[in-house]
Design a protein around this motif. Structure first.
Motif, PDB file in Angstrom:
ATOM      1  N   TYR A   1     -13.190 -45.128  16.603  1.00 16.51           N
ATOM      2  CA  TYR A   1     -14.561 -45.054  16.098  1.00 16.51           C
ATOM      3  C   TYR A   1     -14.706 -43.976  15.020  1.00 16.51           C
ATOM      4  CZ  TYR A   1     -19.660 -44.566  16.154  1.00 16.51           C
ATOM      5  OH  TYR A   1     -20.983 -44.509  15.797  1.00 16.51           O
TER       6      TYR A   1
ATOM      7  N   LYS B   1     -15.502 -44.840   9.485  1.00 13.90           N
ATOM      8  CA  LYS B   1     -16.186 -44.501   8.240  1.00 13.90           C
ATOM      9  C   LYS B   1     -15.252 -44.065   7.117  1.00 13.90           C
ATOM     10  CE  LYS B   1     -20.246 -42.924   7.955  1.00 13.90           C
ATOM     11  NZ  LYS B   1     -21.527 -43.205   7.261  1.00 13.90           N
TER      12      LYS B   1
ATOM     13  N   ASN C   1     -14.674 -34.249  16.174  1.00 11.93           N
ATOM     14  CA  ASN C   1     -15.566 -35.347  16.575  1.00 11.93           C
ATOM     15  C   ASN C   1     -15.484 -35.669  18.059  1.00 11.93           C
ATOM     16  OD1 ASN C   1     -16.896 -35.956  14.272  1.00 11.93           O
ATOM     17  ND2 ASN C   1     -15.656 -37.734  13.700  1.00 11.93           N
TER      18      ASN C   1
ATOM     19  N   GLU D   1     -13.561 -52.929  14.178  1.00 11.58           N
ATOM     20  CA  GLU D   1     -14.999 -52.654  14.218  1.00 11.58           C
ATOM     21  C   GLU D   1     -15.770 -53.846  14.812  1.00 11.58           C
ATOM     22  OE1 GLU D   1     -16.520 -50.808  10.680  1.00 11.58           O
ATOM     23  OE2 GLU D   1     -18.499 -50.526  11.553  1.00 11.58           O
TER      24      GLU D   1
ATOM     25  N   PHE E   1     -15.300 -53.637  18.524  1.00 13.29           N
ATOM     26  CA  PHE E   1     -16.097 -52.528  19.032  1.00 13.29           C
ATOM     27  C   PHE E   1     -17.576 -52.920  19.119  1.00 13.29           C
ATOM     28  CE2 PHE E   1     -18.421 -48.550  18.815  1.00 13.29           C
ATOM     29  CZ  PHE E   1     -17.687 -47.702  19.630  1.00 13.29           C
ATOM     30  N   LEU E   2     -18.099 -53.454  18.020  1.00 10.64           N
ATOM     31  CA  LEU E   2     -19.523 -53.796  17.979  1.00 10.64           C
ATOM     32  C   LEU E   2     -19.875 -54.918  18.952  1.00 10.64           C
ATOM     33  CD1 LEU E   2     -20.253 -53.547  14.141  1.00 10.64           C
ATOM     34  CD2 LEU E   2     -20.857 -51.920  15.948  1.00 10.64           C
TER      35      LEU E   2
ATOM     36  N   ILE F   1     -18.430 -55.573  21.809  1.00  5.74           N
ATOM     37  CA  ILE F   1     -18.432 -55.012  23.163  1.00  5.74           C
ATOM     38  C   ILE F   1     -19.664 -54.151  23.400  1.00  5.74           C
ATOM     39  CG2 ILE F   1     -17.228 -53.380  24.692  1.00  5.74           C
ATOM     40  CD1 ILE F   1     -14.605 -54.537  23.548  1.00  5.74           C
ATOM     41  N   VAL F   2     -20.005 -53.319  22.420  1.00  5.75           N
ATOM     42  CA  VAL F   2     -21.180 -52.455  22.564  1.00  5.75           C
ATOM     43  C   VAL F   2     -22.450 -53.316  22.660  1.00  5.75           C
ATOM     44  CG1 VAL F   2     -22.607 -50.753  21.362  1.00  5.75           C
ATOM     45  CG2 VAL F   2     -20.137 -50.426  21.502  1.00  5.75           C
TER      46      VAL F   2
ATOM     47  N   THR G   1     -22.670 -54.885  26.083  1.00  2.00           N
ATOM     48  CA  THR G   1     -22.994 -53.892  27.115  1.00  2.00           C
ATOM     49  C   THR G   1     -24.470 -53.517  27.064  1.00  2.00           C
ATOM     50  OG1 THR G   1     -20.769 -53.021  26.759  1.00  2.00           O
ATOM     51  CG2 THR G   1     -22.247 -51.684  28.099  1.00  2.00           C
ATOM     52  N   GLN G   2     -24.976 -53.314  25.840  1.00  2.00           N
ATOM     53  CA  GLN G   2     -26.383 -52.929  25.715  1.00  2.00           C
ATOM     54  C   GLN G   2     -27.307 -54.052  26.164  1.00  2.00           C
ATOM     55  OE1 GLN G   2     -26.583 -51.397  21.685  1.00  2.00           O
ATOM     56  NE2 GLN G   2     -25.808 -49.395  22.310  1.00  2.00           N
TER      57      GLN G   2
ATOM     58  N   MET H   1     -22.679 -52.821  10.407  1.00  2.00           N
ATOM     59  CA  MET H   1     -21.846 -51.650  10.064  1.00  2.00           C
ATOM     60  C   MET H   1     -22.381 -50.412  10.789  1.00  2.00           C
ATOM     61  SD  MET H   1     -19.267 -50.702   8.199  1.00  2.00           S
ATOM     62  CE  MET H   1     -18.558 -49.140   7.673  1.00  2.00           C
ATOM     63  N   LEU H   2     -21.492 -49.639  11.326  1.00  2.00           N
ATOM     64  CA  LEU H   2     -21.922 -48.431  12.011  1.00  2.00           C
ATOM     65  C   LEU H   2     -22.415 -47.430  10.978  1.00  2.00           C
ATOM     66  CD1 LEU H   2     -18.808 -48.329  14.294  1.00  2.00           C
ATOM     67  CD2 LEU H   2     -21.128 -48.849  15.032  1.00  2.00           C
ATOM     68  N   GLU H   3     -23.518 -46.764  11.312  1.00  2.00           N
ATOM     69  CA  GLU H   3     -24.127 -45.919  10.288  1.00  2.00           C
ATOM     70  C   GLU H   3     -23.628 -44.482  10.267  1.00  2.00           C
ATOM     71  OE1 GLU H   3     -28.303 -46.426  10.528  1.00  2.00           O
ATOM     72  OE2 GLU H   3     -28.136 -48.520   9.901  1.00  2.00           O
ATOM     73  N   SER H   4     -23.113 -44.023  11.323  1.00  2.07           N
ATOM     74  CA  SER H   4     -22.669 -42.644  11.358  1.00  2.07           C
ATOM     75  C   SER H   4     -21.580 -42.504  12.396  1.00  2.07           C
ATOM     76  CB  SER H   4     -23.849 -41.740  11.711  1.00  2.07           C
ATOM     77  OG  SER H   4     -23.389 -40.423  11.857  1.00  2.07           O
ATOM     78  N   ASN H   5     -20.778 -41.464  12.266  1.00  2.00           N
ATOM     79  CA  ASN H   5     -19.784 -41.281  13.316  1.00  2.00           C
ATOM     80  C   ASN H   5     -19.732 -39.846  13.798  1.00  2.00           C
ATOM     81  OD1 ASN H   5     -18.601 -40.184  11.138  1.00  2.00           O
ATOM     82  ND2 ASN H   5     -16.776 -41.486  11.147  1.00  2.00           N
TER      83      ASN H   5
ATOM     84  N   PRO I   1     -20.360 -36.975  16.541  1.00  6.44           N
ATOM     85  CA  PRO I   1     -20.162 -37.096  17.981  1.00  6.44           C
ATOM     86  C   PRO I   1     -21.420 -37.572  18.709  1.00  6.44           C
ATOM     87  CG  PRO I   1     -19.397 -34.968  17.183  1.00  6.44           C
ATOM     88  CD  PRO I   1     -19.966 -35.684  16.010  1.00  6.44           C
TER      89      PRO I   1
ATOM     90  N   ASP J   1     -23.787 -39.437  17.825  1.00  9.66           N
ATOM     91  CA  ASP J   1     -24.063 -40.861  17.652  1.00  9.66           C
ATOM     92  C   ASP J   1     -23.082 -41.695  18.452  1.00  9.66           C
ATOM     93  OD1 ASP J   1     -26.068 -40.444  15.607  1.00  9.66           O
ATOM     94  OD2 ASP J   1     -24.375 -39.713  14.439  1.00  9.66           O
ATOM     95  N   CYS J   2     -21.875 -41.186  18.529  1.00  9.56           N
ATOM     96  CA  CYS J   2     -20.851 -41.969  19.211  1.00  9.56           C
ATOM     97  C   CYS J   2     -21.037 -41.936  20.714  1.00  9.56           C
ATOM     98  CB  CYS J   2     -19.454 -41.456  18.873  1.00  9.56           C
ATOM     99  SG  CYS J   2     -18.173 -42.439  19.681  1.00  9.56           S
TER     100      CYS J   2
ATOM    101  N   LEU K   1     -22.594 -45.043  22.360  1.00 10.20           N
ATOM    102  CA  LEU K   1     -21.823 -46.221  21.969  1.00 10.20           C
ATOM    103  C   LEU K   1     -20.444 -46.200  22.601  1.00 10.20           C
ATOM    104  CD1 LEU K   1     -22.511 -46.567  18.125  1.00 10.20           C
ATOM    105  CD2 LEU K   1     -23.624 -47.755  20.016  1.00 10.20           C
ATOM    106  N   CYS K   2     -19.783 -45.035  22.503  1.00 12.45           N
ATOM    107  CA  CYS K   2     -18.415 -44.954  22.997  1.00 12.45           C
ATOM    108  C   CYS K   2     -18.380 -45.040  24.520  1.00 12.45           C
ATOM    109  CB  CYS K   2     -17.716 -43.702  22.471  1.00 12.45           C
ATOM    110  SG  CYS K   2     -17.405 -43.835  20.692  1.00 12.45           S
TER     111      CYS K   2
ATOM    112  N   PHE L   1     -18.788 -48.702  25.214  1.00 10.52           N
ATOM    113  CA  PHE L   1     -17.517 -49.354  24.892  1.00 10.52           C
ATOM    114  C   PHE L   1     -16.510 -49.114  26.008  1.00 10.52           C
ATOM    115  CE2 PHE L   1     -13.251 -48.967  23.006  1.00 10.52           C
ATOM    116  CZ  PHE L   1     -13.121 -50.204  22.408  1.00 10.52           C
TER     117      PHE L   1
END
Lengths: 111, 111
Positions: A34, A38, A49, A95, A98-99, A101-102, A105-106, B1-5, B7, B9-10, B13-14, B17
């Motif tokens: 993840y 970016k 991170n 990606e 990842f998306l 699966i997320v 889950t949500q 597309m993920l907007e930020s990465n 910690p 934000d993750c 999501l993580c 996941f």
């Protein structure tokens, strides 16, 4: 849509599914991948991170990812020999995985 | 597309996941779910689809899936009290996850 679910049909699909799930399910793997979505990052940037990851495990996971062809290690053309890690084409395509699966889950947690 | 990465934000999501990956990565989980994509099945029908699985593990996985709200157990209106297992709406939506992972794995293996 899957066309059949007899054992012989599942064998390859289910092996593909399981090998990938097992790889992605290794500790810290999701967040490491993840953090590279970016763009390329240096080792210490990835580390920053991921609060809690050890040096040993980050190094091990980066090696796993490199071995699987999901990241490449690049030497930057700087006076000091700096290294950065970048997802390959296959890695970038994670990606979607990842998306998906997320999102699943949500949706499940909200239902 | 993920907007930020970053910690923060993750984190959610993580976690989403990882919890899903961990659940789906349990031994035999993929193939059990797969065998139900085409419709409800009785216990012995699932068992026949999965050479090598033990009674104990199939029972345990079906319980895991029921507890997570991904399958329901139904009593059939037959003279003998027959039971079948069916994916819930959330369970059925795992087909997207399954197919995305298989597609990614196959594309990677071909590249």
């Amino acid at each position: 849509m899957l066309e059949s679910n007899k054992p012989k049909d599942c064998q390859n699909l289910c092996n593909d599914f399981h090998s990938t799930i097992e790889f992605l399910g290794k500790r810290w793997m999701g967040i490491i991948i993840y953090s590279l979505f970016k763009g390329p990052k240096r080792y210490h940037e990835i580390m920053e991170n991921i609060p809690g990851i050890s040096d040993r495990l980050l190094t091990e996971r980066l090696r796993d990812l490199e071995k699987e062809g999901l990241i490449v290690k690049r030497i930057l053309p700087t006076p000091k020999r700096k290294v950065e890690y970048e997802l390959t084409q296959s890695g970038k395509k994670l990606e979607d995985v990842f998306l998906t699966i997320v999102a699943w889950t949500q949706a499940k947690n909200e239902s």
